[in-house]
Design an enzyme around this catalytic site. Structure first.
Site, PDB file in Angstrom:
ATOM      1  N   GLY A   1       0.830  -1.211   0.000  1.00 27.72           N
ATOM      2  CA  GLY A   1       0.000   0.000   0.000  1.00 27.72           C
ATOM      3  C   GLY A   1       0.858   1.252   0.000  1.00 27.72           C
ATOM      4  O   GLY A   1       1.884   1.302   0.660  1.00 27.72           O
TER       5      GLY A   1
ATOM      6  N   VAL B   1      17.829   6.691   2.178  1.00 25.83           N
ATOM      7  CA  VAL B   1      18.573   5.431   1.994  1.00 25.83           C
ATOM      8  C   VAL B   1      19.670   5.665   0.956  1.00 25.83           C
ATOM      9  O   VAL B   1      20.847   5.321   1.161  1.00 25.83           O
ATOM     10  CB  VAL B   1      17.634   4.291   1.511  1.00 25.83           C
TER      11      VAL B   1
ATOM     12  N   GLY C   1       4.463  -1.983   4.314  1.00 25.40           N
ATOM     13  CA  GLY C   1       3.648  -2.390   5.447  1.00 25.40           C
ATOM     14  C   GLY C   1       3.936  -3.810   5.893  1.00 25.40           C
ATOM     15  O   GLY C   1       4.965  -4.406   5.519  1.00 25.40           O
TER      16      GLY C   1
ATOM     17  N   ASP D   1      -2.037   3.022   8.203  1.00 28.44           N
ATOM     18  CA  ASP D   1      -2.870   2.487   9.295  1.00 28.44           C
ATOM     19  C   ASP D   1      -2.164   2.418  10.644  1.00 28.44           C
ATOM     20  O   ASP D   1      -2.794   2.124  11.650  1.00 28.44           O
ATOM     21  CB  ASP D   1      -3.300   1.045   8.956  1.00 28.44           C
TER      22      ASP D   1
ATOM     23  N   MET E   1     -10.212   5.483   5.705  1.00 28.22           N
ATOM     24  CA  MET E   1      -9.599   4.176   5.416  1.00 28.22           C
ATOM     25  C   MET E   1      -9.367   3.378   6.697  1.00 28.22           C
ATOM     26  O   MET E   1      -9.318   3.943   7.790  1.00 28.22           O
ATOM     27  CB  MET E   1      -8.300   4.358   4.659  1.00 28.22           C
ATOM     28  N   GLY E   2      -9.210   2.093   6.545  1.00 25.92           N
ATOM     29  CA  GLY E   2      -8.993   1.189   7.679  1.00 25.92           C
ATOM     30  C   GLY E   2      -9.869  -0.036   7.524  1.00 25.92           C
ATOM     31  O   GLY E   2     -10.967  -0.090   8.051  1.00 25.92           O
TER      32      GLY E   2
ATOM     33  N   HIS F   1     -24.039  20.602  14.430  1.00 20.72           N
ATOM     34  CA  HIS F   1     -23.570  19.556  13.518  1.00 20.72           C
ATOM     35  C   HIS F   1     -23.452  18.259  14.314  1.00 20.72           C
ATOM     36  O   HIS F   1     -23.461  18.281  15.558  1.00 20.72           O
ATOM     37  CB  HIS F   1     -22.195  19.910  12.935  1.00 20.72           C
TER      38      HIS F   1
ATOM     39  N   ARG G   1      -4.366   8.824   0.720  1.00 27.20           N
ATOM     40  CA  ARG G   1      -3.053   8.214   0.458  1.00 27.20           C
ATOM     41  C   ARG G   1      -2.060   9.185  -0.180  1.00 27.20           C
ATOM     42  O   ARG G   1      -0.867   8.908  -0.241  1.00 27.20           O
ATOM     43  CB  ARG G   1      -3.208   6.988  -0.445  1.00 27.20           C
TER      44      ARG G   1
HETATM   45  P1  ADP Z   1       1.595  -4.005   2.822  1.00 27.71           P
HETATM   46  O1  ADP Z   1       3.053  -4.195   2.668  1.00 27.71           O
HETATM   47  O2  ADP Z   1       1.182  -2.582   2.605  1.00 27.71           O
HETATM   48  O3  ADP Z   1       1.062  -4.619   4.101  1.00 27.71           O
HETATM   49  P2  ADP Z   1       0.546  -6.305   1.351  1.00 27.71           P
HETATM   50  O4  ADP Z   1       0.063  -7.009   2.555  1.00 27.71           O
HETATM   51  O5  ADP Z   1      -0.313  -6.320   0.137  1.00 27.71           O
HETATM   52  O6  ADP Z   1       0.849  -4.753   1.613  1.00 27.71           O
HETATM   53  O7  ADP Z   1       1.956  -6.923   0.975  1.00 27.71           O
HETATM   54  C1  ADP Z   1       2.732  -6.359  -0.063  1.00 27.71           C
HETATM   55  C2  ADP Z   1       3.542  -7.415  -0.731  1.00 27.71           C
HETATM   56  O8  ADP Z   1       4.447  -8.027   0.206  1.00 27.71           O
HETATM   57  C3  ADP Z   1       2.759  -8.582  -1.296  1.00 27.71           C
HETATM   58  O9  ADP Z   1       2.126  -8.278  -2.519  1.00 27.71           O
HETATM   59  C4  ADP Z   1       3.871  -9.613  -1.459  1.00 27.71           C
HETATM   60  O10 ADP Z   1       4.655  -9.299  -2.578  1.00 27.71           O
HETATM   61  C5  ADP Z   1       4.706  -9.357  -0.209  1.00 27.71           C
HETATM   62  N1  ADP Z   1       4.300 -10.314   0.844  1.00 27.71           N
HETATM   63  C6  ADP Z   1       3.190 -10.274   1.611  1.00 27.71           C
HETATM   64  N2  ADP Z   1       3.119 -11.354   2.425  1.00 27.71           N
HETATM   65  C7  ADP Z   1       4.217 -12.099   2.158  1.00 27.71           C
HETATM   66  C8  ADP Z   1       4.732 -13.350   2.664  1.00 27.71           C
HETATM   67  N3  ADP Z   1       4.083 -14.029   3.601  1.00 27.71           N
HETATM   68  N4  ADP Z   1       5.898 -13.814   2.156  1.00 27.71           N
HETATM   69  C9  ADP Z   1       6.562 -13.116   1.199  1.00 27.71           C
HETATM   70  N5  ADP Z   1       6.133 -11.953   0.680  1.00 27.71           N
HETATM   71  C10 ADP Z   1       4.974 -11.453   1.153  1.00 27.71           C
END
Ligand code: ADP
Length: 322
Positions: free
Chosen positions: A11, A23, A102, A127, A169-170, A216, A256
């Site tokens: 996200g 970085v 995230g 979040d 959102m949430g 309101h 966002r």
């Molecule tokens: P966020 O990082 O915002 O929480 P997601 O939960 O969609 O978003 O995860 C983003 C990406 O991280 C996924 O599309 C995948 O590429 C990778 N990812 C998520 N879970 C796993 C996992 N268990 N093992 C390896 N890569 C993962």
């Protein structure tokens, strides 16, 4: 020479650009070469990897979004796919990766670390649901965007004596709703973690606000709360005894975007520099974390074990001050 790569995944939110900038510049100052991976983990599979010079990250400190792009890559959960990603990095002679994202993205970074590839995470999630750090990159800007919207809606609500349902959102997490509701003076906040009051009780709150002489009534609703904003709106619109007219605003993706706040720029800069230093000093399997006044490296394994629970003390405070 050490070569590291950086990517943004999952996200999106404000503050990702200042992370990439920090970085990159910190690692270059330490004598390393830095590569930007485009479109999150997908870029490790397609080989969309480019050298980043100091000037390439100029002018992005105050920009929302991520100039590297972000994406979901569900197949990254498959070890064969991750092997391919590691092969790609080996071909580029990259020996460490900074993952900005995230919970899911950080789980991916942990998986790479467990396969022996050095990886450090930077928590970025609007979040604020990542455990182990007081706050993630992007949270502050998003909260300010939401509260600014609530303030504006309150202006028009007061002018017309209206009740507003404001959806924020949430999906599973009420953090944004709770904090923005508290900061925006909402009469009621509904979050996914807690079973809300009945529709009748919600209507009572609206009536009570009217009877108390308020001009309101603001209800902040997290998108994941059940039965959902639409159900409340349908119910309230069928009641003729509320006093207020009822309107609905779904804030949506506006939450966002936007220029990162001062807080997020500073946090992102500090976390980016620490991530680069950590990786170049041989640290791996860690995430940058703000804990109290200290910025430190925190084990990814602990950070991703569970999502951060809702702060129930704030729920009580929000209830008390409405
Ligand atoms: P966020 O990082 O915002 O929480 P997601 O939960 O969609 O978003 O995860 C983003 C990406 O991280 C996924 O599309 C995948 O590429 C990778 N990812 C998520 N879970 C796993 C996992 N268990 N093992 C390896 N890569 C993962």
């Amino acid at each position: 020479m050490q070569r590291i790569a950086v990517l943004t995944s999952g996200g999106d939110g404000p503050g990702l650009n200042p992370c990439i900038r920090a970085v990159t510049r910190r690692a270059i100052k330490q004598g390393a070469e830095v590569y930007g991976v485009h479109w999150g983990y997908k870029g490790l599979l397609s080989g969309e990897i480019t050298l980043l010079e100091s000037r390439d990250v100029g002018g992005i400190l105050g920009q929302g979004g991520t100039f590297l792009g972000t994406a979901r890559c569900p197949e990254f959960a498959d070890i064969q796919v991750r092997r391919k990603a590691i092969r790609t990095m080996n071909q580029h002679k990259i020996n460490g990766l900074v993952v900005i994202g995230g919970n899911g993205s950080l789980t991916g970074a942990l998986a790479l670390h467990q396969m022996g590839f050095p990886a450090i995470g930077i928590p970025a999630s609007i979040d604020n649901d990542i455990d182990g750090t007081d706050i993630a990159v992007g949270v502050d800007t998003t909260l300010n965007t939401i509260v600014d919207a609530i303030d504006r809606i309150k202006d028009t609500a007061t002018s017309h004596q209206r009740a507003f349902l404001i959806e924020v959102m949430g999906r599973d997490c009420g953090y944004l709703a709770l904090r923005s509701g508290l900061a925006g003076g909402a009469e009621m906040v509904l979050v996914p973690e807690l079973e809300g009051p009945s529709l009748e009780k919600i209507a009572d709150t609206v009536v009570d606000a009217y009877v108390a002489g308020k001009h309101h009534c603001i209800l902040v609703i997290a998108e994941g709360w059940k039965p959902g904003t639409r159900a409340v709106a349908d119910y309230l619109l069928n009641r003729t005894d509320l006093g207020f007219d009822v309107r609905v605003t779904v804030l949506g993706y506006v939450q966002r975007g936007g220029r990162p706040s001062v807080f997020d720029r500073v946090l992102a800069s500090r976390m980016g520099a620490l991530a680069a230093d950590g990786l170049l000093n041989g640290e791996t399997g860690k995430m940058t974390a703000l804990r109290g006044r200290k910025l430190e490296l925190f084990p990814l394994e602990e950070a991703v074990r569970q999502l951060r629970p809702l702060d129930t003390a704030l729920v009580e405070l929000a209830d008390m001050l409405d």
